[in-house]
Structures are given as structure tokens and as C-alpha cells.
Design an enzyme around this catalytic site. Sequence first.
Site, PDB file in Angstrom:
ATOM      1  N   LYS A  65       5.582  10.894  -7.968  1.00 41.11           N
ATOM      2  CA  LYS A  65       4.875  11.131  -6.702  1.00 41.11           C
ATOM      3  C   LYS A  65       5.285  10.093  -5.661  1.00 41.11           C
ATOM      4  CE  LYS A  65       1.347   9.999  -4.317  1.00 41.11           C
ATOM      5  NZ  LYS A  65       1.783  10.186  -2.935  1.00 41.11           N
ATOM      6  N   GLY A  89       2.035  -0.241  -5.809  1.00 34.65           N
ATOM      7  CA  GLY A  89       1.319  -0.093  -4.545  1.00 34.65           C
ATOM      8  C   GLY A  89       0.272  -1.175  -4.402  1.00 34.65           C
ATOM      9  N   SER A  90      -0.835  -0.819  -3.751  1.00 37.28           N
ATOM     10  CA  SER A  90      -1.859  -1.823  -3.450  1.00 37.28           C
ATOM     11  C   SER A  90      -2.661  -2.179  -4.704  1.00 37.28           C
ATOM     12  CB  SER A  90      -2.799  -1.289  -2.378  1.00 37.28           C
ATOM     13  OG  SER A  90      -3.447  -0.120  -2.833  1.00 37.28           O
ATOM     14  N   THR A  91      -3.171  -3.387  -4.723  1.00 37.19           N
ATOM     15  CA  THR A  91      -4.010  -3.838  -5.835  1.00 37.19           C
ATOM     16  C   THR A  91      -5.275  -2.986  -5.909  1.00 37.19           C
ATOM     17  OG1 THR A  91      -3.096  -6.040  -5.612  1.00 37.19           O
ATOM     18  CG2 THR A  91      -5.184  -5.881  -6.786  1.00 37.19           C
ATOM     19  N   GLY A 131      -4.354   0.163  -7.528  1.00 37.51           N
ATOM     20  CA  GLY A 131      -4.022  -0.182  -8.920  1.00 37.51           C
ATOM     21  C   GLY A 131      -5.270  -0.220  -9.791  1.00 37.51           C
ATOM     22  N   GLU A 190       2.586  -2.430 -10.704  1.00 36.78           N
ATOM     23  CA  GLU A 190       3.307  -3.449  -9.938  1.00 36.78           C
ATOM     24  C   GLU A 190       2.609  -3.506  -8.593  1.00 36.78           C
ATOM     25  OE1 GLU A 190       5.439  -5.001  -7.448  1.00 36.78           O
ATOM     26  OE2 GLU A 190       7.166  -3.703  -7.869  1.00 36.78           O
ATOM     27  N   CYS A 201       6.570  -6.688  -1.821  1.00 33.14           N
ATOM     28  CA  CYS A 201       5.464  -7.219  -2.613  1.00 33.14           C
ATOM     29  C   CYS A 201       5.716  -8.687  -2.965  1.00 33.14           C
ATOM     30  CB  CYS A 201       5.279  -6.371  -3.860  1.00 33.14           C
ATOM     31  SG  CYS A 201       6.823  -5.981  -4.659  1.00 33.14           S
ATOM     32  N   GLU A 210      -2.760 -10.332   1.067  1.00 33.02           N
ATOM     33  CA  GLU A 210      -1.414  -9.816   1.327  1.00 33.02           C
ATOM     34  C   GLU A 210      -1.392  -9.129   2.699  1.00 33.02           C
ATOM     35  OE1 GLU A 210       0.129  -6.360  -1.031  1.00 33.02           O
ATOM     36  OE2 GLU A 210       1.856  -7.671  -1.292  1.00 33.02           O
TER      37      GLU A 210
END
Length: 499
Positions: free
Chosen positions: A197, A250-252, A255, A272, A306, A403
Site C-alpha cells: 500500500k 511512517g509516523s510513530t 505505528g 520503521e 526519518c 520529529e
Amino acid sequence: MSAIAQLNDVAVKSMLTKTHKLLINNQWVESASGETFEVYDPSTGTVMANAAAGNEQDVNKAVKAARKAFESGHWSEMTPSDRGKILWKLADLLEENLEEFATLESLDNGKPLTIARAADVPLAVDLFRYMAGWATKIEGKTIPISVPYTPGAKYLAYTVREPVGVVAQIIPWNFPLLMAAWKLGPALAAGNTVILKPAEQTPMSALRLGDLVLEAGFPEGVVNIITGFGEDTGAPLAAHPDVDKVAFTGSTEVGKMIVKAAAGNLKKVTLELGGKSPNVVFKDADLETAIPNAASAIFFNHGQCCCAGSRLYVEQEIFDKVVAGVAEHAGNIKLGCGLDPDTDMGPLVSEEQFSRVTGFIDSGQTEGAKVATGGKRHGGEGYFVEPTVLVDTNPNMKVVREEIFGPVVTAMPFKDPEEIIPIANNTNYGLAAGVWTQDIGKAHRLASHIKAGTVWINCYNIFDAALPFGGYKESGWGREMGGDILEAYTQVKSVCVQV
Ligand code: NAI
Ligand code: MG
């Protein structure tokens, strides 16, 4: 005239004029709902293409195709050599179409064409070749066992590494093609079947890769590509009871949602996620290289990395000199459309990211930080943000803790080489770090104490298909690339024979 209007690459133009479909079971099909979404040119904010908006029904269809392909053994039981050849063929096809992919990537993401041509596409080609080589080298062990409760009995015990099964891979927009390669390469080398995706901001290169997947000769259902929004396509993939593993970059925040969604069938998860990487410059560093590299550590890919070196720590005595040098580099960066050969830095990927990054710059100033250079929007259209250096920060500010994912670095002085380790580690993240010094002992001491998945010494942003990459702490679970990634795409079976 816009850069797109001036394009004369016929292949790229045809990608922009058609409404893209989903790749399911080696067929390009419309989304179940028939809906599409718009893909934007971030240098102008105008629509440049349309792609199918997948939903749960499409996800179900793709998972079914991937499951059937996996259970058929057409891929997992193909000889490893043949599997490797198909992956290698994919690499060759990608390389043959390098210019087209670089142009698509530049248009879709905004990054300079020169960078996509030199880095994104060649790294993706190399990754597929590296993983093609692994297909024939995924081995188990023979294990001498003792079994105290069966005295005298003899056994032959061995392990085999088997593919995990049906794998969902959800990727971001900062390196769209390369992230697709990082995910697809190892999963396919190990014999899994995949539903990829792409990010809704940047579906173009993954869609074109779908054509090459067909051309390379992957059996039906081995690679499925579902475009769409996170909540509509990513979320049902992460929750799907017939998906064996989900790999996410992607974003935490998302995640953590993936981890929860995966709990239903306890699917395997690798993540990641974000970073807030320290880049530490000591006064004994070679400043001729440290200064330009400290600038590119944060400004490469517009800070949308990242592992961006977003917290720059400089030993007190050389702080002013290094900040002035990084600011000078920032000031010389030419912003423009990615296709313009003079461009050093393009726009941020989307309006959302533009607002997020400019919001961070505002919040830093509200909390008392000073702008040494940059700090503003560039131009009147598109999502351009000036390369920005912030000083006079403190460790509690949002700009130091969170971030930003844009061209914004916070520069902070430190006094004592001993105090820098806890400062560098004062973050929830642990993806990467940089150390600049000529003292080899100090360099390795820091490498050993910094809690990060990658430490670069006297260099930054060095990637290779053979070198594992991934996060400590909240930067993720598992590694990408290298031989280590194959552990995430295989499971160990122990076989014990009484002989
Ligand atoms: P995101 O985490 O929302 O998007 C990444 C991918 O996840 C996309 O394919 C998206 O469609 C998908 N997704 C979104 N919501 C989902 C859900 N509920 N379930 C499953 N999949 C979902 O990241 P976004 O919003 O594009 O960027 C926000 C921030 O995330 C950035 O400012 C940056 O800090 C961080 N980020 C980190 C990246 C990295 O390389 N580690 C890459 C992209 C963003
Ligand atoms: Mg999001």
C-alpha cells in the site's frame, strides 16, 4: 508554463493522463467503489493524476489473491534460483526505465530529479539485486541435540527458514520507490506474497512498478498493489485476519495503531518509525567536511528523512563557526521545482506537511527559539519552506523533542564531551546519529553509548542494501535491508528425526 506542461517524456505523460487502477492477481482493476483520489504536484499544488481509492472490499480481494498465490506454492516453492532471477529481472527493468522513474518520483514527491536519478532509483535497483542474491542463501542449521529423557536415542535435528505467508506492506511518501523496494525485495526473496500500500500522496512510482512486476514474470497474486488512504486501505490490511505479517514505515502515531490492529490474529509486525537524530560535532572534527555534512544531514530530501540529523550539537568553542557555516549552506540552497536542473531542494510533499513544518517553526519561536536563517515559506505557490536553522532552544521545546520532518534543524552548544551522551540519548527515538571527530577512541565510545540503530562517524546518510537500518526505542521494531531483514520475512521450523 508549469514544469509538467513542458514535459516531453511520453511515458511519464501517459502516467499522468490515465486514471490508475489497483493491481490485484496480476490484473489492473478499478476500485470496488469506483472512487478515485487526486494526486498533487507539490510544486504548484495542482492535480496531476488520479488513482483508484481502495477500501476494505479491495483489501479483501487482494488478500484473497495473495493467500491463494501463497498456498499454491507457485512462488514459495519455486526454486530459489528462479525466484532470484525474477527479482533480478525486476531490477533490470527498473534500471532500463531509470529516467522515467526518476521523473515520476520527482514530480510526485517534489524532490530534485537529479537526486531521484542518482539516489532513489539506483538504490532501489541495487536493493532488488541484493535481495535476488539472498533468495538462494536462506538457510537453516543442523543442531546436535542431547534429550536427557531418551537415553541412547539418536536424532537428526535441523531447522528450515520458511516464508511467513501473506504480508501487508504500508509505506510512506518520502522515498516512495525506494521504500517499495526495501519492503518488496526481502519479502519476495523469502517466498512471501505481498499486498503493497503506497502512500496516498505519492502512488505513481509504485503503480509504474506494478507494470514491471507483470513484465518480470511474477506469478498471479504474488505482488498486489492497493492505492488509497490510510484509514480505508492501510487500517483494514493491518487488521485483516488472513494477513500473516504487516510491515510499516511512517509516523510513530500510526505505528502504534498498527500494533493494536495486528493484535487480532497476532500477526507479525515490523515498524520503521520516526526519529530525532542527534548529530554531534566535536571541536577536533575536520570542519571542512563536518559543516557541509551537518547541513546535508538535515536538508537532504528537504528534511523528510526519518534519520535526518535534526538535533545538531556542537562543542561550545566552535558553535558560532559551525552554525554560521550551516546557515551559509542553507542560504545557498536553491529552492525550485524538482524537474528544474538547478534545483537543490524542492517543495514539501503536501499541504498537510507544509502546515505541520511551518507550525513547528512558529512554535519554536513562540517558545523562545531564534531563527539563525530561513524560517519562512518560499514563493507564493507550492509547498516550499526555506532551509531553517534554529538556535537558543532548550531541551523542553517541541522543536527539540518532536520529529519535524522538514528542513529545520535545532543547533545547540555543549561544553563537556562527557555530557553529550545523555543529551544525545534524551529522546524517545533511536533511529540514527552522527559523530564528527578525529579522535577514533571518542568516536567509538559514542557509537557504543548512543542508543540508535545506525551511527555514522565522519559521514551521514550513508545507505547500502547490505547494511541493516532500523530503530531503537520508539523508532521501531526490526531492521530493513541486510541479511537481518530476512528474519522478519521468514519463520524457523525445527524438524527432529529419530534415526
Ligand atoms: P502516516 O504514518 O499517516 O502515513 C504513512 C503510511 O501509513 C501511508 O501509506 C498512510 O496511508 C498509512 N496510514 C495512515 N493511517 C493509517 C492507519 N490508520 N492504518 C494503516 N495505515 C495508515 O504519516 P503522514 O501522516 O504521512 O506523516 C506524518 C508524520 O509521520 C510526518 O510528519 C513524519 O513525522 C512521520 N513520517 C515518518 C516517516 C518515516 O520514514 N519514518 C515517513 C512518513 C512520515
Ligand atoms: Mg497520517
